[in-house]
Motif scaffolding. Structure first.
Motif, mmCIF file in Angstrom:
data_model
loop_
_atom_site.group_PDB
_atom_site.id
_atom_site.type_symbol
_atom_site.label_atom_id
_atom_site.label_comp_id
_atom_site.label_asym_id
_atom_site.label_seq_id
_atom_site.Cartn_x
_atom_site.Cartn_y
_atom_site.Cartn_z
ATOM 1 N N VAL A 64 45.023 24.756 33.451
ATOM 2 C CA VAL A 64 46.348 24.889 33.996
ATOM 3 C C VAL A 64 47.465 25.594 32.961
ATOM 4 O O VAL A 64 47.382 25.112 31.888
ATOM 5 C CB VAL A 64 46.805 23.413 34.367
ATOM 6 C CG1 VAL A 64 48.215 23.486 34.742
ATOM 7 C CG2 VAL A 64 45.932 22.898 35.176
ATOM 8 N N GLY A 65 47.991 26.489 33.625
ATOM 9 C CA GLY A 65 48.851 27.213 32.717
ATOM 10 C C GLY A 65 48.355 28.441 32.276
ATOM 11 O O GLY A 65 49.330 29.445 31.749
ATOM 12 N N LEU A 66 47.336 28.594 31.981
ATOM 13 C CA LEU A 66 46.460 29.958 31.474
ATOM 14 C C LEU A 66 46.750 31.211 32.281
ATOM 15 O O LEU A 66 47.336 32.101 31.581
ATOM 16 C CB LEU A 66 45.079 29.669 31.415
ATOM 17 C CG LEU A 66 44.124 30.849 30.948
ATOM 18 C CD1 LEU A 66 44.612 31.237 29.329
ATOM 19 C CD2 LEU A 66 42.653 30.812 30.864
ATOM 20 N N ARG A 67 46.611 31.105 33.533
ATOM 21 C CA ARG A 67 46.765 32.437 34.098
ATOM 22 C C ARG A 67 48.472 32.705 34.168
ATOM 23 O O ARG A 67 48.828 33.971 33.822
ATOM 24 C CB ARG A 67 46.603 32.080 35.616
ATOM 25 C CG ARG A 67 46.575 33.349 36.452
ATOM 26 C CD ARG A 67 46.124 32.926 37.846
ATOM 27 N NE ARG A 67 47.039 32.102 38.561
ATOM 28 C CZ ARG A 67 48.103 31.910 39.261
ATOM 29 N NH1 ARG A 67 48.816 33.342 39.478
ATOM 30 N NH2 ARG A 67 48.669 30.968 40.022
ATOM 31 N N GLU A 68 49.302 31.947 34.001
ATOM 32 C CA GLU A 68 50.804 32.262 34.130
ATOM 33 C C GLU A 68 51.230 32.619 32.645
ATOM 34 O O GLU A 68 51.989 33.911 32.597
ATOM 35 C CB GLU A 68 51.587 31.065 34.428
ATOM 36 C CG GLU A 68 51.498 30.626 35.917
ATOM 37 C CD GLU A 68 50.174 29.603 36.127
ATOM 38 O OE1 GLU A 68 49.718 29.751 37.181
ATOM 39 O OE2 GLU A 68 49.740 29.341 35.101
ATOM 40 N N LEU A 69 50.581 32.102 31.572
ATOM 41 C CA LEU A 69 50.872 32.678 30.529
ATOM 42 C C LEU A 69 50.344 33.790 29.829
ATOM 43 O O LEU A 69 50.948 34.676 29.284
ATOM 44 C CB LEU A 69 50.732 31.559 29.356
ATOM 45 C CG LEU A 69 51.297 30.055 29.587
ATOM 46 C CD1 LEU A 69 51.015 29.153 28.232
ATOM 47 C CD2 LEU A 69 52.737 30.260 29.593
ATOM 48 N N GLU A 95 57.074 23.610 27.145
ATOM 49 C CA GLU A 95 57.859 23.940 26.402
ATOM 50 C C GLU A 95 57.216 24.097 24.941
ATOM 51 O O GLU A 95 57.259 24.895 23.942
ATOM 52 C CB GLU A 95 59.241 23.435 26.391
ATOM 53 C CG GLU A 95 59.987 23.767 27.662
ATOM 54 C CD GLU A 95 61.185 23.001 27.888
ATOM 55 O OE1 GLU A 95 61.621 22.222 26.941
ATOM 56 O OE2 GLU A 95 61.924 23.254 28.881
ATOM 57 N N ILE A 96 56.684 22.632 24.374
ATOM 58 C CA ILE A 96 56.458 22.320 23.272
ATOM 59 C C ILE A 96 55.031 23.343 23.020
ATOM 60 O O ILE A 96 54.752 23.791 21.802
ATOM 61 C CB ILE A 96 56.168 21.020 23.176
ATOM 62 C CG1 ILE A 96 57.298 20.154 22.890
ATOM 63 C CG2 ILE A 96 55.251 20.591 21.916
ATOM 64 C CD1 ILE A 96 57.223 18.740 23.434
ATOM 65 N N MET A 97 54.363 23.465 23.873
ATOM 66 C CA MET A 97 52.943 24.000 23.853
ATOM 67 C C MET A 97 53.282 25.552 23.734
ATOM 68 O O MET A 97 52.532 26.157 22.567
ATOM 69 C CB MET A 97 52.259 24.113 25.209
ATOM 70 C CG MET A 97 51.501 22.865 25.443
ATOM 71 S SD MET A 97 50.634 22.812 27.162
ATOM 72 C CE MET A 97 49.841 21.393 26.929
ATOM 73 N N ILE A 98 54.337 26.105 24.038
ATOM 74 C CA ILE A 98 54.554 27.508 23.567
ATOM 75 C C ILE A 98 55.094 27.697 22.458
ATOM 76 O O ILE A 98 54.790 28.574 21.395
ATOM 77 C CB ILE A 98 55.657 28.094 24.730
ATOM 78 C CG1 ILE A 98 54.972 28.405 26.085
ATOM 79 C CG2 ILE A 98 56.305 29.314 24.131
ATOM 80 C CD1 ILE A 98 56.076 28.883 27.156
ATOM 81 N N LEU A 148 58.995 35.689 29.895
ATOM 82 C CA LEU A 148 58.480 34.427 29.234
ATOM 83 C C LEU A 148 59.272 33.319 30.181
ATOM 84 O O LEU A 148 58.423 32.200 30.561
ATOM 85 C CB LEU A 148 59.318 34.152 27.898
ATOM 86 C CG LEU A 148 58.738 32.915 27.074
ATOM 87 C CD1 LEU A 148 57.466 32.400 27.262
ATOM 88 C CD2 LEU A 148 59.427 32.743 25.811
ATOM 89 N N ALA A 149 60.510 33.261 30.745
ATOM 90 C CA ALA A 149 60.992 32.309 31.443
ATOM 91 C C ALA A 149 60.171 32.242 32.727
ATOM 92 O O ALA A 149 60.052 30.856 33.183
ATOM 93 C CB ALA A 149 62.637 32.788 31.753
ATOM 94 N N GLU A 150 59.749 33.248 33.245
ATOM 95 C CA GLU A 150 59.122 33.221 34.527
ATOM 96 C C GLU A 150 57.878 32.503 34.357
ATOM 97 O O GLU A 150 57.417 31.654 35.233
ATOM 98 C CB GLU A 150 58.999 34.649 35.274
ATOM 99 C CG GLU A 150 60.166 35.302 35.690
ATOM 100 C CD GLU A 150 60.134 36.753 36.143
ATOM 101 O OE1 GLU A 150 60.797 37.150 36.908
ATOM 102 O OE2 GLU A 150 59.379 37.501 35.641
ATOM 103 N N ALA A 151 57.205 33.036 33.411
ATOM 104 C CA ALA A 151 55.987 32.497 32.909
ATOM 105 C C ALA A 151 55.942 30.905 32.778
ATOM 106 O O ALA A 151 54.949 30.119 33.386
ATOM 107 C CB ALA A 151 55.215 33.195 31.942
ATOM 108 N N LEU A 152 56.851 30.642 31.977
ATOM 109 C CA LEU A 152 57.122 29.293 31.975
ATOM 110 C C LEU A 152 57.535 28.215 33.022
ATOM 111 O O LEU A 152 56.632 27.292 33.278
ATOM 112 C CB LEU A 152 58.242 28.814 30.800
ATOM 113 C CG LEU A 152 58.487 27.623 30.510
ATOM 114 C CD1 LEU A 152 57.462 26.692 29.895
ATOM 115 C CD2 LEU A 152 59.662 27.438 29.610
#
Length: 297
Positions: A223-228, A194-197, A238-242
């Motif tokens: 980690v997280g790159l593909r989803e964001l 959440e803080i990263m976003i 955004l909620a799904e990606a997070l």
């Protein structure tokens, strides 16, 4: 903890995180901030471009030079990060296997796809029984690699890997693993995403995707790159990606816990989450902060 240790000992911090090497991943890799890096000398953070894929061997060569330079200053080095293979390379050594011709690698892969895993394992068992016994079921990549090395070099991959020399001699270092309660760790992981976003992770992910780099590069596997990136492309809310990025982060944290538990079982553990409690546990584990032969992990 690394910053506090540097403050207490006058030491210098060396990065042992495979993704914090890359300039393009300041937020997604949780690289130290400019303010944090100003508190103590930092090395090997943000030094590589995402298009330039670093291997364990390349990091080890760079880290060896940095550690020698720090030792020449007469201060301890504080090696910090989550990439277990980097620590293993430092303390146990890294085998430099010869380059395997592309045609040998391709032939081994074709053999696997045509004959199946059981047949490949049978062939590998006659060439490198130690590797065959060690490689987990369905691990096509490692099975193909081990078979290609044995066939191309005439020597088992296990034999190449056994021919190693640690960079840090026994007694020249001390190690500690941060291993907090899993539930508390997972909650911290979720909050960190959440803080990263809030800090601009979406923009960082989109900028990296725009470069159209090879998906096989280490930076592209952050980690997280593909989803964001899927959110910035309009494929996920955004909620799904997070939520997806948080889940992948928790899975990665679980793999890290398992790896360090299996590979560094004799290292002392710090289990607290509160910084002051962590420091007390750390001091209790080490007894004092006198670095062995000028080096600390």
């Amino acid at each position: 903890m690394a910053l506090r240790l540097a403050e207490e000992t006058g030491g210098e911090i060396v990065n042992a995180d495979a993704l914090q090497l890359y300039r393009d991943l300041r937020i997604l890799s949780a690289r130290p901030s400019e303010a944090e890096m100003a508190q103590a000398p930092h090395h090997l953070f943000g030094v590589a471009d995402a298009a330039d894929g670093w291997s364990v061997g390349r990091w080890l060569r760079a880290a060896t030079m940095v550690l020698e330079d720090i030792a020449a200053h007469g201060v301890p080095a504080i090696v910090v990060g989550g990439t277990g293979l980097y620590f293993r390379a430092l303390t146990q050594g890294l085998a430099e296997t010869p380059a395997v011709p592309a045609e040998a690698q391709a032939a081994a892969a074709e053999f696997y796809d045509r004959a199946g895993e059981a047949t490949v394992r049978e062939a590998l068992r006659s060439l490198d029984p130690a590797a065959e016994a060690r490689i987990a079921p369905n691990d096509r990549q490692r099975l193909v690699r081990a078979l290609a090395v044995a066939q191309a070099t005439g020597r088992a991959l296990s034999a190449w890997q056994a021919d190693t020399r640690p960079i840090l001699a026994p007694g020249a270092w001390r190690g500690v693993v941060l291993e907090p309660d899993r539930a508390a760790l997972y909650a911290r992981c979720d909050r960190r995403l959440e803080i990263m976003i809030q800090q601009g992770a979406l923009e960082e992910a989109a900028a990296l995707v725009r470069r159209k780099l090879d998906p096989a590069l280490p930076a592209m596997k952050a980690v997280g790159l593909r989803e964001l990136a899927a959110h910035t492309a309009g494929e996920l809310s955004l909620a799904e990606a997070l939520a997806a990025a948080q889940q992948e982060t928790r899975r990665y944290a679980k793999r890290q816990l398992t790896w360090f538990r299996n590979q560094t079982g004799d290292w002392p553990r710090v289990t607290a989450m509160d910084p002051e409690d962590q420091w007390r546990q750390f001091i209790a584990s080490f007894g004092d902060l006198t670095p062995p032969q000028g080096r600390v992990i």
